[in-house]
Design a protein around this motif. Structure first.
Motif, short mmCIF file in Angstrom:
data_model
loop_
_atom_site.label_atom_id
_atom_site.label_comp_id
_atom_site.label_asym_id
_atom_site.label_seq_id
_atom_site.Cartn_x
_atom_site.Cartn_y
_atom_site.Cartn_z
N VAL A 25 6.89 -0.52 3.10
CA VAL A 25 8.16 -1.11 2.70
C VAL A 25 9.31 -0.29 3.28
O VAL A 25 9.25 0.94 3.30
CB VAL A 25 8.28 -1.15 1.16
CG1 VAL A 25 9.62 -1.70 0.72
CG2 VAL A 25 7.13 -1.93 0.55
N ASP A 75 5.94 -3.58 6.64
CA ASP A 75 5.38 -4.89 6.29
C ASP A 75 6.40 -5.74 5.55
O ASP A 75 6.43 -6.95 5.71
CB ASP A 75 4.14 -4.72 5.40
CG ASP A 75 3.03 -3.96 6.09
OD1 ASP A 75 2.71 -4.30 7.24
OD2 ASP A 75 2.49 -3.01 5.48
N VAL A 76 7.21 -5.09 4.71
CA VAL A 76 8.22 -5.79 3.90
C VAL A 76 9.54 -5.06 4.03
O VAL A 76 9.61 -3.85 3.80
CB VAL A 76 7.81 -5.88 2.42
CG1 VAL A 76 8.90 -6.53 1.59
CG2 VAL A 76 6.49 -6.62 2.25
N GLY A 104 7.57 -9.48 5.95
CA GLY A 104 8.18 -10.11 4.78
C GLY A 104 9.60 -9.63 4.57
O GLY A 104 9.96 -8.52 4.97
#
Length: 140
Positions: A25, A75-76, A104
């Motif tokens: 993240v 990833d996010v 994401g």
């Protein structure tokens, strides 16, 4: 035999879940913009980074939009900053590549504001439109 097969499938699934890489993240926060208790973007970064890490995530963050290299390790992406949608030029290209590869995106509160609301709406599903959009601060 059915039960053994089912048990084995559950066991393999559990092992695969444990072996999976942790979610990565990046929190894009921003400078504080309002009175105490409102738009606490730096505080959000300070509190949520260790919170996510305590739950197994790998978390980075900063007060600026992430670089291409940082997005490659993400990833996010969480956008929680004033006008976080003001993403232009190379940053926009980097975001589009991140999203295209399946990254994401989570957008919070004032992060839904952009000088280019039509483009931003196509990315996040909606966008603040200066001079049109209204807000309400009241008990719900």
């Amino acid at each position: 035999m059915k039960y053994l097969t089912l048990l084995l499938a559950v066991f393999v699934t559990a092992l695969a879940a444990q072996a999976a890489d942790p979610i990565r993240v990046f929190i894009r926060a921003g400078e504080k913009t309002h009175a105490p208790g409102a738009h606490e973007h730096p505080q959000f970064l300070k509190e949520w980074k260790p919170l996510l890490e305590s739950r197994g995530a790998v978390c980075e963050g900063g007060l600026e939009f992430p670089t291409k290299q940082q997005l490659a390790k993400t990833d996010v992406l969480i956008l929680n900053a004033k006008e976080a949608g003001n993403i232009e030029g190379e940053q926009r290209d980097n975001l589009n590549a991140f999203l295209k590869r399946g990254g994401g995106l989570v957008v919070l509160h004032a992060g839904a504001v952009s000088r280019d609301p039509d483009w931003y709406k196509s990315i996040i599903g909606g966008s603040w439109r200066h001079g049109t959009t209204k807000f309400l601060e009241a008990p719900m």
